[in-house]
Design a protein around this motif. Structure first.
Motif, PDB file in Angstrom:
ATOM      1  N   SER A 128      -1.585  70.841  -9.926  1.00  0.00           N
ATOM      2  CA  SER A 128      -2.113  71.154  -8.598  1.00  0.00           C
ATOM      3  C   SER A 128      -3.106  70.088  -8.147  1.00  0.00           C
ATOM      4  CB  SER A 128      -2.812  72.521  -8.617  1.00  0.00           C
ATOM      5  OG  SER A 128      -3.972  72.467  -9.454  1.00  0.00           O
ATOM      6  N   GLY A 129      -3.398  70.107  -6.848  1.00  0.00           N
ATOM      7  CA  GLY A 129      -4.499  69.312  -6.308  1.00  0.00           C
ATOM      8  C   GLY A 129      -4.322  67.815  -6.359  1.00  0.00           C
ATOM      9  N   GLU A 130      -3.090  67.297  -6.217  1.00  0.00           N
ATOM     10  CA  GLU A 130      -2.929  65.844  -6.193  1.00  0.00           C
ATOM     11  C   GLU A 130      -3.645  65.264  -4.987  1.00  0.00           C
ATOM     12  OE1 GLU A 130       0.472  62.411  -5.546  1.00  0.00           O
ATOM     13  OE2 GLU A 130       1.085  64.305  -6.478  1.00  0.00           O
ATOM     14  N   ARG A 131      -4.361  64.155  -5.183  1.00  0.00           N
ATOM     15  CA  ARG A 131      -5.158  63.584  -4.098  1.00  0.00           C
ATOM     16  C   ARG A 131      -5.333  62.083  -4.288  1.00  0.00           C
ATOM     17  NH1 ARG A 131      -7.591  66.301  -7.871  1.00  0.00           N
ATOM     18  NH2 ARG A 131      -9.585  65.717  -8.814  1.00  0.00           N
ATOM     19  N   LEU A 132      -5.529  61.422  -3.164  1.00  0.00           N
ATOM     20  CA  LEU A 132      -5.833  59.995  -3.156  1.00  0.00           C
ATOM     21  C   LEU A 132      -7.319  59.807  -3.438  1.00  0.00           C
ATOM     22  CD1 LEU A 132      -5.175  56.996  -2.460  1.00  0.00           C
ATOM     23  CD2 LEU A 132      -5.681  57.575  -0.079  1.00  0.00           C
ATOM     24  N   VAL A 133      -7.638  58.947  -4.394  1.00  0.00           N
ATOM     25  CA  VAL A 133      -9.033  58.676  -4.743  1.00  0.00           C
ATOM     26  C   VAL A 133      -9.485  57.332  -4.189  1.00  0.00           C
ATOM     27  CG1 VAL A 133     -10.654  58.324  -6.659  1.00  0.00           C
ATOM     28  CG2 VAL A 133      -8.858  60.056  -6.834  1.00  0.00           C
ATOM     29  N   TRP A 134      -8.625  56.314  -4.295  1.00  0.00           N
ATOM     30  CA  TRP A 134      -9.040  54.956  -3.931  1.00  0.00           C
ATOM     31  C   TRP A 134      -7.803  54.149  -3.584  1.00  0.00           C
ATOM     32  CZ3 TRP A 134      -7.659  50.511  -6.705  1.00  0.00           C
ATOM     33  CH2 TRP A 134      -8.343  49.328  -6.365  1.00  0.00           C
ATOM     34  N   ARG A 135      -7.961  53.232  -2.633  1.00  0.00           N
ATOM     35  CA  ARG A 135      -6.861  52.362  -2.222  1.00  0.00           C
ATOM     36  C   ARG A 135      -7.312  50.910  -2.349  1.00  0.00           C
ATOM     37  NH1 ARG A 135      -5.673  54.489   2.483  1.00  0.00           N
ATOM     38  NH2 ARG A 135      -3.772  55.572   1.852  1.00  0.00           N
ATOM     39  N   SER A 136      -6.459  50.075  -2.936  1.00  0.00           N
ATOM     40  CA  SER A 136      -6.787  48.664  -3.134  1.00  0.00           C
ATOM     41  C   SER A 136      -6.751  47.911  -1.816  1.00  0.00           C
ATOM     42  CB  SER A 136      -5.803  48.036  -4.127  1.00  0.00           C
ATOM     43  OG  SER A 136      -6.094  46.675  -4.335  1.00  0.00           O
ATOM     44  N   ASP A 137      -7.442  46.768  -1.792  1.00  0.00           N
ATOM     45  CA  ASP A 137      -7.385  45.892  -0.623  1.00  0.00           C
ATOM     46  C   ASP A 137      -5.984  45.336  -0.460  1.00  0.00           C
ATOM     47  OD1 ASP A 137     -10.120  46.280  -0.394  1.00  0.00           O
ATOM     48  OD2 ASP A 137     -10.591  44.517  -1.614  1.00  0.00           O
ATOM     49  N   LYS A 138      -5.657  44.916   0.762  1.00  0.00           N
ATOM     50  CA  LYS A 138      -4.352  44.316   1.014  1.00  0.00           C
ATOM     51  C   LYS A 138      -4.189  43.055   0.160  1.00  0.00           C
ATOM     52  CE  LYS A 138      -3.534  45.965   5.733  1.00  0.00           C
ATOM     53  NZ  LYS A 138      -2.368  46.779   5.336  1.00  0.00           N
ATOM     54  N   ASP A 139      -2.955  42.803  -0.241  1.00  0.00           N
ATOM     55  CA  ASP A 139      -2.575  41.623  -1.025  1.00  0.00           C
ATOM     56  C   ASP A 139      -3.085  41.664  -2.455  1.00  0.00           C
ATOM     57  OD1 ASP A 139      -1.351  40.602   1.251  1.00  0.00           O
ATOM     58  OD2 ASP A 139      -3.148  39.494   1.841  1.00  0.00           O
ATOM     59  N   SER A 170       8.652  28.552   9.659  1.00  0.00           N
ATOM     60  CA  SER A 170       8.094  28.899   8.350  1.00  0.00           C
ATOM     61  C   SER A 170       9.210  29.132   7.346  1.00  0.00           C
ATOM     62  CB  SER A 170       7.215  30.155   8.452  1.00  0.00           C
ATOM     63  OG  SER A 170       6.154  29.965   9.357  1.00  0.00           O
ATOM     64  N   LEU A 171       8.811  29.217   6.086  1.00  0.00           N
ATOM     65  CA  LEU A 171       9.737  29.494   4.989  1.00  0.00           C
ATOM     66  C   LEU A 171       9.205  30.646   4.155  1.00  0.00           C
ATOM     67  CD1 LEU A 171      10.331  25.810   3.982  1.00  0.00           C
ATOM     68  CD2 LEU A 171      12.199  27.365   4.538  1.00  0.00           C
ATOM     69  N   LEU A 172      10.103  31.533   3.733  1.00  0.00           N
ATOM     70  CA  LEU A 172       9.780  32.557   2.754  1.00  0.00           C
ATOM     71  C   LEU A 172      10.354  32.118   1.412  1.00  0.00           C
ATOM     72  CD1 LEU A 172       9.096  34.213   5.286  1.00  0.00           C
ATOM     73  CD2 LEU A 172      10.183  36.190   4.197  1.00  0.00           C
ATOM     74  N   PHE A 173       9.599  32.308   0.339  1.00  0.00           N
ATOM     75  CA  PHE A 173      10.090  31.916  -0.978  1.00  0.00           C
ATOM     76  C   PHE A 173       9.664  32.938  -2.021  1.00  0.00           C
ATOM     77  CE2 PHE A 173       5.957  29.991  -0.416  1.00  0.00           C
ATOM     78  CZ  PHE A 173       5.338  30.073  -1.651  1.00  0.00           C
ATOM     79  N   VAL A 174      10.492  33.053  -3.062  1.00  0.00           N
ATOM     80  CA  VAL A 174      10.271  34.014  -4.135  1.00  0.00           C
ATOM     81  C   VAL A 174       9.708  33.280  -5.341  1.00  0.00           C
ATOM     82  CG1 VAL A 174      11.336  35.760  -5.607  1.00  0.00           C
ATOM     83  CG2 VAL A 174      12.229  35.362  -3.296  1.00  0.00           C
ATOM     84  N   HIS A 175       8.727  33.873  -5.997  1.00  0.00           N
ATOM     85  CA  HIS A 175       8.170  33.244  -7.199  1.00  0.00           C
ATOM     86  C   HIS A 175       7.686  34.307  -8.170  1.00  0.00           C
ATOM     87  CE1 HIS A 175       3.961  33.818  -5.647  1.00  0.00           C
ATOM     88  NE2 HIS A 175       4.602  33.756  -4.496  1.00  0.00           N
ATOM     89  N   GLY A 176       7.539  33.921  -9.422  1.00  0.00           N
ATOM     90  CA  GLY A 176       7.091  34.825 -10.465  1.00  0.00           C
ATOM     91  C   GLY A 176       7.032  34.099 -11.787  1.00  0.00           C
ATOM     92  N   SER A 177       6.783  34.843 -12.859  1.00  0.00           N
ATOM     93  CA  SER A 177       6.564  34.214 -14.157  1.00  0.00           C
ATOM     94  C   SER A 177       7.803  34.180 -15.034  1.00  0.00           C
ATOM     95  CB  SER A 177       5.434  34.930 -14.909  1.00  0.00           C
ATOM     96  OG  SER A 177       5.732  36.309 -15.055  1.00  0.00           O
ATOM     97  N   LYS A 178       8.654  35.209 -14.961  1.00  0.00           N
ATOM     98  CA  LYS A 178       9.804  35.259 -15.864  1.00  0.00           C
ATOM     99  C   LYS A 178      11.021  35.804 -15.136  1.00  0.00           C
ATOM    100  CE  LYS A 178       7.350  35.738 -20.278  1.00  0.00           C
ATOM    101  NZ  LYS A 178       7.833  34.481 -20.828  1.00  0.00           N
ATOM    102  N   SER A 196       6.362  35.080  -0.740  1.00  0.00           N
ATOM    103  CA  SER A 196       5.281  34.487   0.043  1.00  0.00           C
ATOM    104  C   SER A 196       5.857  33.693   1.211  1.00  0.00           C
ATOM    105  CB  SER A 196       4.408  33.582  -0.830  1.00  0.00           C
ATOM    106  OG  SER A 196       3.775  34.313  -1.860  1.00  0.00           O
ATOM    107  N   MET A 197       5.004  33.387   2.183  1.00  0.00           N
ATOM    108  CA  MET A 197       5.411  32.619   3.347  1.00  0.00           C
ATOM    109  C   MET A 197       4.523  31.395   3.471  1.00  0.00           C
ATOM    110  SD  MET A 197       5.274  33.587   7.407  1.00  0.00           S
ATOM    111  CE  MET A 197       3.508  33.251   7.436  1.00  0.00           C
ATOM    112  N   THR A 224       3.655  38.031   1.721  1.00  0.00           N
ATOM    113  CA  THR A 224       4.305  38.863   2.736  1.00  0.00           C
ATOM    114  C   THR A 224       4.067  40.343   2.482  1.00  0.00           C
ATOM    115  OG1 THR A 224       6.360  39.015   1.484  1.00  0.00           O
ATOM    116  CG2 THR A 224       6.133  37.160   3.022  1.00  0.00           C
ATOM    117  N   GLY A 225       3.512  40.678   1.320  1.00  0.00           N
ATOM    118  CA  GLY A 225       3.341  42.078   0.948  1.00  0.00           C
ATOM    119  C   GLY A 225       4.513  42.640   0.179  1.00  0.00           C
ATOM    120  N   LEU A 226       5.600  41.876   0.085  1.00  0.00           N
ATOM    121  CA  LEU A 226       6.749  42.311  -0.712  1.00  0.00           C
ATOM    122  C   LEU A 226       6.534  41.796  -2.126  1.00  0.00           C
ATOM    123  CD1 LEU A 226       9.513  43.745  -0.587  1.00  0.00           C
ATOM    124  CD2 LEU A 226      10.545  41.516  -0.151  1.00  0.00           C
ATOM    125  N   ALA A 227       6.173  42.697  -3.025  1.00  0.00           N
ATOM    126  CA  ALA A 227       5.777  42.260  -4.366  1.00  0.00           C
ATOM    127  C   ALA A 227       6.034  43.361  -5.378  1.00  0.00           C
ATOM    128  CB  ALA A 227       4.296  41.863  -4.383  1.00  0.00           C
TER     129      ALA A 227
END
Length: 689
Positions: free
Chosen positions: A197-208, A604-612, A620-621, A632-635
């Motif tokens: 019961s009682g699920e609730r939002l406590v904190w939200r991270s900054d954008k990005d 502009s260009l959008l490109f995908v990047h990561g570690s593995k 990113s753009m 871009t927020g898609l992560a």
């Protein structure tokens, strides 16, 4: 005695030394002794002599067969033979791979016989365990958060999907967990009561900024959060459980997997310094004055550092004993902020390394010192689903929730949009019906399968020609082989544009000129060559040759953007399709790259990047003129441990510029079906009464 006499005697002695046997012949003789004569002891002796020879291939095979002989005899020396092969003969890949397999089998067998390691009843992947060890927090069949009572196996749902990294409060009354939808929304810290019961939002991270690794402070009033940006920046925050007020505890770089000490005064964290060869360190942070102390420089893979319940030290996973093969559990004693000199090996064979990662997820330690963990096995497959999401060309960010494009699901990939935005074409892969080209109405969602005649053996990429009546594919014709073909949408008729060549391993299209006369593709012959071909005249022009690189043709057909590796970096280069010089606009440091795509306005260009690979998890753009890229927020951050999506590729815009289509990628994993508990392994530990 005269020198000439001594020399003559020496020469005579040398001529009497018997010729050294041929290593291959000696190996065949030992195999004959093992398999034909059945004399395992004599075969082992012969194999042992060959392991010290200069022929490394023979020595590696001798070690492997020696280990197999020991296994037949039920002798524990088999493990030593396999371990030496993995450790000292990594260059003999085939034999080393087989040795790793045998070690894994031995590890499973030994684990089953271990008195202090038990497999818990029931099935499910466990993310965390309650402090008293009575409850497991697992993912349900629909991705929901469930709590499982160990004794009875009763299952209750606590929260819906998605979730990650649940952790129960010290008093057992609340469960904190993270939620993020991989769609540009902010990361959330949420609480739910233990009864659901009682699920609730406590904190939200900054954008990005991503966030995770929640840990309760001992008072049960605050939660420690690790926050990260798209590069190396990290923060530790203390979040009040009642108000959500966040206080910054520390800020730095290159840390992950933070763990709070039982008294709440210290934090251990991992610092990843290098991929190849891998180098990771365990650090200690004193929260009172922000002092950092290096606890251990492993020069190997290490992960999941967690505190012993009495605060006497840190346990962690590492493959340092058998790099790239077997994961063991280690204990490093910590006294008054200072580590002991070396860690102690407390349990061998906890898991195995697969594609650079362990197949073990550490669920945590209980108050009585039991170590809980789950295991998963990658199937080797990759999940591919075509999705779309809203995109704001003014801000360069995605918004809202993503949606699946194909109502029928399945593996969908290699998509392209018609120039008028009315039709979407993509490939659907099915183990039952094979590969097919699908054309979908963007307005209605209705799908049509192109009736290819004859049916293809394999399809990889598809591009719609500007006239909308045919598509360009990278496919395998039943008789003409793999090459680039043109397929009529209405009839499914094939036209081979480039004949198959045994010297060419593959050709991957990346664009068609606005007039439909020129196709752009990568030709792979051991090295990749970006090529343009006039389909009417057959004339070709080669632009770049080198390592495998993604590329994109600008909407006006006048520029190409290449996204290619350069050492440990990825570089974005732009050059004209006719005549002109190229220019580098951005370098992605110490990461791998995926897809790249121009925005509709060509600015502009959008490109995908990561570690593995395949989990390249951030899009990113960057302006085509160069500058600072933005998210871009898609992560899908690696810290989420998300199975799907864990990465993105094949970016494609709708001509209106406000819908972004992409391929969401995931790794197929199969839980081994059990959660394990290891007890009585901590040196000198006595549970509190």
């Amino acid at each position: 005695m005269k020198p000439t006499v001594i020399l003559a005697l020496l020469l005579a002695a040398l001529t009497q030394v018997p010729a050294q046997p041929n290593p291959d012949a000696a190996l065949r003789a030992a195999i004959h002794k093992e398999t034909v004569d059945g004399d395992l002891k004599a075969a082992i002796d012969q194999y042992r002599k060959l392991t010290h020879g200069k022929n490394r291939a023979v020595a590696a095979q001798a070690l492997l067969r020696m280990g197999q002989c020991y296994e037949k005899r039920g002798d524990a020396e088999a493990r030593k033979a396999y371990e030496r092969l993995v450790r000292d003969f990594a260059d003999q890949q085939e034999f080393a791979r087989t040795a790793r397999t045998r070690l894994a089998a031995l590890t499973t067998s030994e684990a089953d016989d271990s008195s202090n390691l038990r497999a818990l009843p029931g099935r499910g992947f466990t993310y965390s365990v309650s402090p008293d060890g009575r409850f497991l927090f697992q993912s349900g069949p629909k991705g929901e958060l469930n709590v499982v009572e160990v004794a009875t196996q009763k299952v209750r749902q606590l929260a819906g999907a998605p979730f990650y990294q649940p952790v129960v409060s010290p008093d057992g009354r609340q469960v904190a967990f993270m939620r993020r939808f991989q769609n540009g929304q902010d990361t959330e810290l949420r609480l739910v009561n233990f009864d659901g019961s009682g699920e609730r939002l406590v904190w939200r991270s900054d954008k990005d900024l991503g966030a995770g690794a929640p840990q309760w402070f001992p008072d049960g009033k605050r939660i420690l959060i690790l926050q990260w940006d798209g590069s190396d920046g990290r923060r530790l925050l203390s979040v009040a459980a009642d108000s959500g007020e966040a206080t910054r505890q520390w800020e730095g770089k290159l840390i992950h997997i933070s763990r709070l000490s039982p008294d709440g005064k210290y934090v251990t964290f991992m610092r990843h310094l290098r991929d190849e060869p891998i180098n990771e360190q365990i650090w200690l942070l004193r929260l009172s004055d922000k002092t950092e102390t290096l606890l251990f420089d492993g020069q190997s893979y290490m992960n999941y550092p967690d505190w012993a319940p009495d605060g006497s030290g840190v346990v962690f996973l590492s493959d340092r004993r058998l790099p790239g093969a077997i994961v063991d559990l280690w204990f490093l004693r910590v006294v008054e902020d200072k580590p002991s000199r070396f860690p102690i090996l407390v349990k061998t064979g906890i898991g195995e390394m697969t594609k650079g990662f362990p197949n073990v997820w550490a669920a945590g330690l209980t108050r009585d010192g039991a170590y809980f963990f789950s295991k998963w096995t990658p199937t080797g497959g990759v999940i591919r689903q075509l999705m779309k999401i809203n995109y704001d060309p003014e801000t360069g960010r995605v918004s809202g929730a993503p949606s699946f494009v194909s109502p029928k699901g399945g593996q969908t990939l290699g998509h392209t949009m018609s120039r008028d935005g009315k039709w979407l074409s993509y490939i659907r892969q099915s183990s039952q019906s094979g590969d097919s080209i699908v054309v979908q109405s963007v307005e209605s969602g209705e799908e049509k399968v192109v009736p290819m005649n004859p049916p293809p053996k394999h399809l990889q990429w598809v591009y719609i020609f500007p006239d909308g009546r045919s598509v360009l594919i990278d496919g395998t014709h039943p008789t003409e082989g793999r090459s680039l073909h043109r397929i009529e949408v209405q009839t499914g008729a094939w036209t081979t544009l480039i004949k198959s060549d045994p010297k060419v391993w593959g050709m991957w299209p990346g664009g068609i000129s606005p007039d439909g006369k020129v196709i752009y593709f990568n030709r792979f012959t051991g090295k990749t060559t970006l090529t343009a071909r006039n389909i009417e005249t057959g004339a070709e022009r080669e632009f770049r040759t080198g390592l495998n690189a993604a590329f994109a043709l600008s909407p006006d057909g006048r520029r190409l953007a290449s996204y290619q590796p350069d050492g440990s970096d990825m570089v974005i280069v732009i050059f004209p399709t006719d005549v002109g010089t190229e220019r580098e606009i951005h370098r992605v440091s110490r990461q791998r790259g995926g897809g790249i795509r121009w925005t509709i306005d060509g600015k502009s260009l959008l490109f995908v990047h990561g570690s593995k690979s395949p989990c390249l998890g951030e899009v990113s753009m960057i302006p085509a003129e160069g500058g600072t890229p933005q998210s871009t927020g898609l992560a899908a951050f690696a810290e989420d441990n998300s199975v799907f999506p864990c990465g993105f590729s094949d970016l494609q815009f709708h001509p209106n510029g406000r819908e972004l289509y992409y391929q969401a990628i995931g790794e197929e994993r199969r839980p081994d079906g059990s959660t394990f508990a290891l007890s009585n392994f901590l040196p000198g530990f006595k549970p509190a009464k």
